[in-house]
Design a protein around this motif. Structure first.
Motif, PDB file in Angstrom:
ATOM      1  N   ILE A  53      -0.650  11.484   8.525  1.00  0.00           N
ATOM      2  CA  ILE A  53       0.038  11.706   7.255  1.00  0.00           C
ATOM      3  C   ILE A  53      -0.968  11.883   6.138  1.00  0.00           C
ATOM      4  O   ILE A  53      -0.865  12.801   5.287  1.00  0.00           O
ATOM      5  N   GLN A  54      -1.988  11.007   6.077  1.00  0.00           N
ATOM      6  CA  GLN A  54      -3.004  11.082   5.025  1.00  0.00           C
ATOM      7  C   GLN A  54      -3.763  12.387   5.096  1.00  0.00           C
ATOM      8  O   GLN A  54      -4.058  13.017   4.055  1.00  0.00           O
ATOM      9  N   ALA A  55      -4.088  12.835   6.301  1.00  0.00           N
ATOM     10  CA  ALA A  55      -4.783  14.114   6.460  1.00  0.00           C
ATOM     11  C   ALA A  55      -3.898  15.278   6.001  1.00  0.00           C
ATOM     12  O   ALA A  55      -4.359  16.211   5.360  1.00  0.00           O
ATOM     13  N   LYS A  56      -2.626  15.198   6.327  1.00  0.00           N
ATOM     14  CA  LYS A  56      -1.690  16.250   5.960  1.00  0.00           C
ATOM     15  C   LYS A  56      -1.590  16.358   4.430  1.00  0.00           C
ATOM     16  O   LYS A  56      -1.610  17.456   3.860  1.00  0.00           O
ATOM     17  N   LEU A  57      -1.530  15.206   3.746  1.00  0.00           N
ATOM     18  CA  LEU A  57      -1.381  15.204   2.299  1.00  0.00           C
ATOM     19  C   LEU A  57      -2.682  15.648   1.613  1.00  0.00           C
ATOM     20  O   LEU A  57      -2.637  16.248   0.542  1.00  0.00           O
ATOM     21  N   THR A  58      -3.810  15.346   2.235  1.00  0.00           N
ATOM     22  CA  THR A  58      -5.090  15.767   1.666  1.00  0.00           C
ATOM     23  C   THR A  58      -5.204  17.287   1.646  1.00  0.00           C
ATOM     24  O   THR A  58      -5.791  17.878   0.735  1.00  0.00           O
TER      25      THR A  58
ATOM     26  N   ASN B 249       0.876  -1.166   0.000  1.00  0.00           N
ATOM     27  CA  ASN B 249       0.000   0.000   0.000  1.00  0.00           C
ATOM     28  C   ASN B 249       0.920   1.225   0.000  1.00  0.00           C
ATOM     29  O   ASN B 249       1.984   1.209   0.628  1.00  0.00           O
ATOM     30  N   TYR B 250       0.501   2.264  -0.671  1.00  0.00           N
ATOM     31  CA  TYR B 250       1.380   3.424  -0.728  1.00  0.00           C
ATOM     32  C   TYR B 250       0.584   4.688  -1.008  1.00  0.00           C
ATOM     33  O   TYR B 250      -0.535   4.656  -1.517  1.00  0.00           O
ATOM     34  N   ILE B 251       1.194   5.787  -0.651  1.00  0.00           N
ATOM     35  CA  ILE B 251       0.688   7.095  -1.035  1.00  0.00           C
ATOM     36  C   ILE B 251       1.865   7.890  -1.589  1.00  0.00           C
ATOM     37  O   ILE B 251       2.988   7.782  -1.084  1.00  0.00           O
TER      38      ILE B 251
ATOM     39  N   LEU C 287      -0.344   7.126  10.501  1.00  0.00           N
ATOM     40  CA  LEU C 287      -0.760   7.022   9.099  1.00  0.00           C
ATOM     41  C   LEU C 287      -1.930   7.958   8.812  1.00  0.00           C
ATOM     42  O   LEU C 287      -1.939   8.657   7.789  1.00  0.00           O
ATOM     43  N   LYS C 288      -2.905   7.973   9.692  1.00  0.00           N
ATOM     44  CA  LYS C 288      -4.068   8.861   9.498  1.00  0.00           C
ATOM     45  C   LYS C 288      -3.631  10.325   9.470  1.00  0.00           C
ATOM     46  O   LYS C 288      -4.165  11.133   8.691  1.00  0.00           O
TER      47      LYS C 288
ATOM     48  N   SER D 206       7.424   8.206  -2.429  1.00  0.00           N
ATOM     49  CA  SER D 206       6.254   7.450  -1.982  1.00  0.00           C
ATOM     50  C   SER D 206       6.477   6.963  -0.556  1.00  0.00           C
ATOM     51  O   SER D 206       7.600   6.609  -0.182  1.00  0.00           O
TER      52      SER D 206
END
Length: 298
Positions: free
Chosen positions: A291-296, A156-158, A288-289, A271
């Protein structure tokens, strides 16, 4: 084979002496010697070459040391995860990555989490893609930061919305130091120090070969490196020019080094990866949550 005995073995390997290891472990020397003898018998291999004052690992002993370190690290990680399953989120997060500006994003997220979750500890591991993915696959890391192009299909990656820019580190008294930027022809006849990851992956995916064009086959690569700090030392000693990323080597006035961008510009994306079907600790899941919020919001 008990984890306790593996810890004994690692202590002896580290101390280089059964006597010193016994003192460190608060064991009697005969007790520790017996544990090591039982371990050798269980494995059917001689692990040490003993002398009157010290011990040296055999080839089998060196292999066991590597595997035992991985096992003990995994056990420590597992125990920490279970001990952190409380109402207040705490525990350890293990992050691996190369030398890249993307670590600034990681640092910012850690800083933001520190205030609300002061009991989370972060462990950073530096290495190239092979180093990071090996530890990721073994469960010794929660997350890896990889410089593209990288093989991310099994994870899995972002993608991180940042670009690392390639250039050349050189001494300020180098013949190329006067140039504003470095073109392929400039590097045709000079000794080069290249990242092993770049040689293994980026080059094979033709980003560098496309950039160099017909000069690619004429490159004089005299050394490869894993960490840019070591590459910078080689540059300072006059071994060659290091192809590396911007902002990861000290090129301040006192360093006697300078950085020149490649022209035309060459960039690499980034990535963050983690194992598919990974069961995270509460701390890692929170990270992780965040990081995902920051990137959004970028």
């Amino acid at each position: 084979m008990e984890v306790r005995v593996l810890r004994y073995f690692l202590t002896v390997a580290r101390e280089g002496s059964i006597t010193a290891a016994a003192d460190f472990l608060h064991l009697t020397q005969p007790t520790l010697s017996r544990q090591l003898k039982d371990l050798e018998q269980a494995l059917g291999k001689k692990l040490f070459i003993r002398s009157s004052h010290s011990i040296v690992l055999t080839d089998e002993g060196m292999l066991l040391r590597k595997r035992a370190e991985e096992i003990v690290d995994m056990v420590d990680k597992l125990e920490a995860e279970f001990s952190s399953m409380e109402e207040t989120i705490s525990g350890d997060i293990y992050i691996g990555g190369g030398e890249t500006e993307a670590m600034k994003l990681i640092a910012r997220v850690i800083k933001e989490l520190q205030f609300s979750y002061p009991n989370i500890r972060y462990h950073l591991y530096s290495g190239n893609e092979d180093d990071v993915t090996e530890r990721l696959d073994k469960g010794l890391l929660d997350f890896g930061i990889l410089i593209q192009p990288a093989e991310v299909s099994k994870y899995n990656y972002i993608n991180i919305p940042a670009k690392d820019v390639w250039g050349v580190i050189m001494r300020e008294d180098s013949p190329l130091a006067w140039k504003a930027a470095i073109q392929p022809a400039d590097l045709r006849n000079v000794p080069l120090i290249c990242s092993r990851q770049a040689m293994k992956q980026t080059f094979s995916k033709n980003e560098f070969s496309d950039w160099f064009g017909e000069d690619f086959g004429k490159l004089n690569v005299v050394a490869t490196y894993n960490l840019a700090y070591n590459a910078a030392i080689m540059v300072k000693e006059g071994i060659g020019y290091a192809i590396t990323l911007d902002k990861i080597v000290d090129t301040s006035r006192d360093s006697n080094l300078c950085f020149k961008f490649l022209q035309p510009k060459l960039e690499s994306g980034l990535s963050m990866v983690w194992k598919k079907h990974q069961v995270f600790s509460a701390a890692a899941d929170l990270f992780l949550k965040e990081i995902q919020a920051k990137l959004t919001n970028v």
